[in-house]
Enzyme design. Structure first.
Site, PDB file in Angstrom:
ATOM      1  N   GLY A 148      64.547 -43.550  97.975  1.00  0.00           N
ATOM      2  CA  GLY A 148      65.649 -44.219  97.086  1.00  0.00           C
ATOM      3  C   GLY A 148      65.785 -45.596  97.426  1.00  0.00           C
ATOM      4  O   GLY A 148      65.229 -46.171  98.279  1.00  0.00           O
ATOM      5  N   CYS A 188      60.993 -41.801 103.755  1.00  0.00           N
ATOM      6  CA  CYS A 188      61.683 -43.139 103.464  1.00  0.00           C
ATOM      7  C   CYS A 188      63.015 -42.920 103.571  1.00  0.00           C
ATOM      8  O   CYS A 188      63.696 -42.656 104.416  1.00  0.00           O
ATOM      9  CB  CYS A 188      61.179 -43.622 102.518  1.00  0.00           C
ATOM     10  SG  CYS A 188      61.329 -45.223 102.359  1.00  0.00           S
ATOM     11  N   TYR A 189      63.853 -43.084 102.435  1.00  0.00           N
ATOM     12  CA  TYR A 189      65.315 -43.005 102.555  1.00  0.00           C
ATOM     13  C   TYR A 189      65.768 -41.644 102.916  1.00  0.00           C
ATOM     14  O   TYR A 189      66.697 -41.653 103.687  1.00  0.00           O
ATOM     15  CB  TYR A 189      65.718 -43.320 101.051  1.00  0.00           C
ATOM     16  CG  TYR A 189      67.049 -43.220 100.905  1.00  0.00           C
ATOM     17  CD1 TYR A 189      68.250 -44.319 101.170  1.00  0.00           C
ATOM     18  CD2 TYR A 189      67.905 -41.893 100.745  1.00  0.00           C
ATOM     19  CE1 TYR A 189      69.576 -44.252 101.125  1.00  0.00           C
ATOM     20  CE2 TYR A 189      69.044 -42.032 100.425  1.00  0.00           C
ATOM     21  CZ  TYR A 189      70.171 -42.958 100.798  1.00  0.00           C
ATOM     22  OH  TYR A 189      71.405 -42.940 100.640  1.00  0.00           O
ATOM     23  N   HIS A 244      55.282 -43.338 102.579  1.00  0.00           N
ATOM     24  CA  HIS A 244      55.499 -42.816 101.482  1.00  0.00           C
ATOM     25  C   HIS A 244      54.052 -41.704 101.137  1.00  0.00           C
ATOM     26  O   HIS A 244      53.113 -42.419 100.658  1.00  0.00           O
ATOM     27  CB  HIS A 244      55.669 -43.481 100.140  1.00  0.00           C
ATOM     28  CG  HIS A 244      57.025 -44.250  99.840  1.00  0.00           C
ATOM     29  ND1 HIS A 244      58.011 -43.450  99.160  1.00  0.00           N
ATOM     30  CD2 HIS A 244      57.336 -45.191 100.277  1.00  0.00           C
ATOM     31  CE1 HIS A 244      59.042 -44.329  99.247  1.00  0.00           C
ATOM     32  NE2 HIS A 244      58.878 -45.250  99.967  1.00  0.00           N
ATOM     33  N   GLU A 272      53.567 -39.647  99.205  1.00  0.00           N
ATOM     34  CA  GLU A 272      52.964 -39.389  97.791  1.00  0.00           C
ATOM     35  C   GLU A 272      52.210 -40.373  97.172  1.00  0.00           C
ATOM     36  O   GLU A 272      51.914 -40.253  95.890  1.00  0.00           O
ATOM     37  CB  GLU A 272      54.329 -39.062  97.061  1.00  0.00           C
ATOM     38  CG  GLU A 272      55.264 -40.139  96.603  1.00  0.00           C
ATOM     39  CD  GLU A 272      56.030 -40.649  97.635  1.00  0.00           C
ATOM     40  OE1 GLU A 272      55.809 -40.414  98.777  1.00  0.00           O
ATOM     41  OE2 GLU A 272      57.103 -41.590  97.426  1.00  0.00           O
ATOM     42  N   GLY A 292      50.138 -34.323  65.686  1.00  0.00           N
ATOM     43  CA  GLY A 292      48.781 -34.711  66.031  1.00  0.00           C
ATOM     44  C   GLY A 292      48.693 -35.012  67.424  1.00  0.00           C
ATOM     45  O   GLY A 292      47.576 -35.317  68.238  1.00  0.00           O
ATOM     46  N   GLY A 293      49.920 -35.443  68.131  1.00  0.00           N
ATOM     47  CA  GLY A 293      49.960 -35.629  69.688  1.00  0.00           C
ATOM     48  C   GLY A 293      49.851 -34.675  70.429  1.00  0.00           C
ATOM     49  O   GLY A 293      49.795 -33.243  69.970  1.00  0.00           O
ATOM     50  N   ASP A 297      51.856 -33.232  72.975  1.00  0.00           N
ATOM     51  CA  ASP A 297      52.830 -32.128  73.335  1.00  0.00           C
ATOM     52  C   ASP A 297      52.857 -31.108  72.199  1.00  0.00           C
ATOM     53  O   ASP A 297      53.251 -29.837  72.464  1.00  0.00           O
ATOM     54  CB  ASP A 297      54.040 -33.003  73.592  1.00  0.00           C
ATOM     55  CG  ASP A 297      53.987 -34.035  74.644  1.00  0.00           C
ATOM     56  OD1 ASP A 297      53.132 -34.015  75.310  1.00  0.00           O
ATOM     57  OD2 ASP A 297      54.912 -34.965  74.610  1.00  0.00           O
ATOM     58  N   SER A 298      52.879 -31.671  71.132  1.00  0.00           N
ATOM     59  CA  SER A 298      53.412 -30.502  69.910  1.00  0.00           C
ATOM     60  C   SER A 298      52.079 -29.801  69.643  1.00  0.00           C
ATOM     61  O   SER A 298      52.307 -28.526  69.572  1.00  0.00           O
ATOM     62  CB  SER A 298      53.723 -31.089  68.597  1.00  0.00           C
ATOM     63  OG  SER A 298      52.743 -32.106  68.172  1.00  0.00           O
ATOM     64  N   LYS A 317      53.215 -34.309  82.038  1.00  0.00           N
ATOM     65  CA  LYS A 317      52.314 -34.595  81.131  1.00  0.00           C
ATOM     66  C   LYS A 317      50.955 -34.024  81.528  1.00  0.00           C
ATOM     67  O   LYS A 317      50.028 -33.501  80.752  1.00  0.00           O
ATOM     68  CB  LYS A 317      52.270 -35.816  80.609  1.00  0.00           C
ATOM     69  CG  LYS A 317      51.186 -36.354  79.772  1.00  0.00           C
ATOM     70  CD  LYS A 317      52.235 -36.462  78.437  1.00  0.00           C
ATOM     71  CE  LYS A 317      51.728 -37.200  77.155  1.00  0.00           C
ATOM     72  NZ  LYS A 317      52.521 -37.015  76.053  1.00  0.00           N
TER      73      LYS A 317
END
Ligand code: XMP
Length: 523
Positions: free
Chosen positions: A59, A86-87, A173, A175, A228-229, A231-232, A379
């Site tokens: 954080g 970390c935090y 970190h 990650e 057309g993207g 996600d949809s 995503k």
């Protein structure tokens, strides 16, 4: 059904900034389901969800400042293993009786740690390894019952643990990609410490979603707006796989798409994927309403409203019964909401910079039952689902494109003529970016048409024509972005092709602004 009931779950506790999302993604890359949760009410949540483990994220604050985020101490009595990063590690050290102080020896960036005693986190990993640090405060004393397991040249405690209770802390970190063995360290926590099973795969997610969609929709009609993207498209493909012909997709062609895009959408979904697709060709309607409008927010508003009207008309027809009669149940509507949209709206009050989400948003008086099959996914997971469902590469890996389309890339008046200029230049740019093999690694790459003209010379003739601005950025999430260091050769080729091939353009400029303070789009 909640995913946490089906899959071994890790809760990632959000202590601010973007750290938690990256950790949650890394956990899922290890095929373990993770959820980002607020720190409030954590102990009760742990008892309800019964996760295999908990990770405290980093954080931006110091544990010493007033109002620094913390957790209820009951969390440490739940019997669930905890990894503090970390935090999160400092918080754990402080709350369990160790001490954290501002020693003046912070570490930032690449740092080497020395593993000083055996630890499940570092099992079979090198004794010296490079990690990524970012801290001003340091843990100077570990709590009773804890051992130090790694140090650095600058600080005495780079990792510590109470193996008995399953509490682990790392100052670095794991990650981030710069921590060379970071993902392996995380996996040791997930599998060796927490005993989680790696069952979170996109194949199992698809199976579960299909069963859920079938149970929810039954034999009813369901409608999906396709843009057309990615996600949809993926949301529609999942629903189509679940309920086939019951799905009607609506594609509103607002005339603000890139070159050949509407044709490709229709070809992909209707011809190749076999979806019921209604295409609403509405370019003239949008352009008429946009005539003379130059204010960016006014453009967005008009496009948003017109979109809703068109969608409503088409969706109304698509939701009637077989004989054109109105049905008494509200139709289902698919939305491609992703997990980050939900986390953001749940925990942050992001300042309104642009009214993004208004576009495509539906009015309150339209009654739909929402189906959001991607609401648990990031995503990158959505892309894998899309690939698994057989969507073409071109859709699955498409760069993000704003809902209001080219209207927010044309500064000033949006006219047929100006749209044609921008479409042509944009097509040249994208072709060259793809040829150079850079399309996927760029977050977005596009052309912008400003509202000015400049003087040039072509042959013996003086010209007075538009410049084209090229924008190409790298980013992880669009919240921040950097301008892409495109090779000069590529820029040269794009510039000379655009100036030679696109009538009405005599100059090309490259936008070298980062976000913030600029934004990705020009409007
Ligand atoms: P900015 O320009 O704010 O954009 O840095 C961040 C991301 O959002 C996209 N964008 C939009 N998407 N409707 C959308 O659906 C909008 O009005 C809109 N404006 C920007 C932009 O392309 C980038 O990916």
């Amino acid at each position: 059904m909640a995913k946490s009931a089906e899959f071994d779950t890790i809760l990632v506790v959000d202590f601010g900034a973007q750290y938690a999302q990256l950790i949650a993604r890394r956990v899922r890359e290890a095929k373990v389901y993770s959820e980002i949760v607020p720190r409030e009410g954590l102990a009760e949540r742990i008892r309800a969800v019964r996760p295999k483990g908990v990770i405290f994220s980093g954080g931006p604050k110091s544990v010493h400042v007033e109002g620094a985020p913390s957790v209820d101490n009951a969390v440490f009595d739940t019997g669930v293993p905890i990894l503090g990063i970390c935090y999160g590690a400092q918080l754990m050290a402080r709350d369990l009786g160790g001490s954290v102080s501002r020693t003046g020896t912070g570490e930032y960036g690449r740092t080497e740690i020395d593993v000083t005693s055996s630890s499940p986190l570092f099992r079979e990993l090198p004794g010296q390894q490079v990690v990524w640090m970012s801290h001003g405060d340091s843990i100077v004393e570990v709590p009773p019952g804890f051992d130090v397991t790694a140090t650095t040249a600058a600080v005495p405690v780079a990792a510590f643990e109470d193996r008995e209770r399953g509490f682990f802390g790392v100052q670095f970190h794991p990650e981030v990609a710069h921590s060379e063995r970071g993902q392996e360290i995380l996996k040791r926590f997930l599998f060796d410490v927490c005993g989680a099973q790696p069952t979170w795969t996109m194949v199992s997610v698809i199976e579960q979603s299909i069963a859920e969609i079938r149970a929810r929709v039954g034999g009813d009609r369901i409608i999906c707006g396709l843009s057309g993207g990615v996600d949809s498209a993926v949301a529609a493909a999942l629903v189509h796989k679940a309920v086939g012909e019951q799905l009607t997709c609506v594609f509103v062609d607002h005339g603000l798409m890139r070159r050949d895009e509407p044709e490709k959408v229709v070809d992909t979904f209707r011809n190749r994927m076999g979806f019921n697709l209604v295409e609403a060709k509405s370019a003239d309607r949008f352009l008429e309403r946009l005539a003379g409008v130059t204010d960016p927010e006014a453009k967005r508003k008009i496009i948003g409203e017109t979109f809703i009207r068109v969608f409503e008309e088409v969706a109304h027809d698509a939701s009637l019964g077989p004989d054109g009669e109105a049905l008494d149940t509200a139709p289902f509507l698919v939305q491609g909401t992703l997990y980050p949209d939900i986390i953001e709206s749940g925990t942050k009050d992001a300042a309104k910079i642009k009214s993004h989400h208004n576009v495509g948003g539906l009015p309150d008086d339209m009654k739909f039952e929402l189906v959001e099959p991607l609401r648990d996914l990031f995503k990158d997971e959505v892309r894998v689902v899309g690939e698994e469902l057989g969507l073409p590469e071109e859709i699955v890996w498409r760069q993000p494109f704003p809902g209001p389309g080219l209207a927010v890339r044309i500064i000033g008046d949006v006219t047929h003529e100006r749209l044609e200029i921008l479409r042509h230049a944009d097509a040249v740019l994208l072709e060259e970016v793809r040829t150079a093999g850079l399309y996927r690694e760029l977050w977005q790459s596009f052309a912008v048409l400003p509202a000015i003209k400049s003087v040039g010379v072509m042959g013996d003739e003086r010209t007075y024509a538009y410049p084209i601005i090229i924008r190409a950025v790298t980013s992880d999430d669009a919240m921040t972005a950097d301008w892409a260091r495109l090779p000069y050769e590529l820029l040269e080729k794009v510039s000379s092709r655009i100036i030679n091939e696109v009538p009405g353009v005599n100059r090309v400029a490259y936008d070298i602004s980062s976000k913030p303070p600029a934004t990705i789009e020009w409007e």
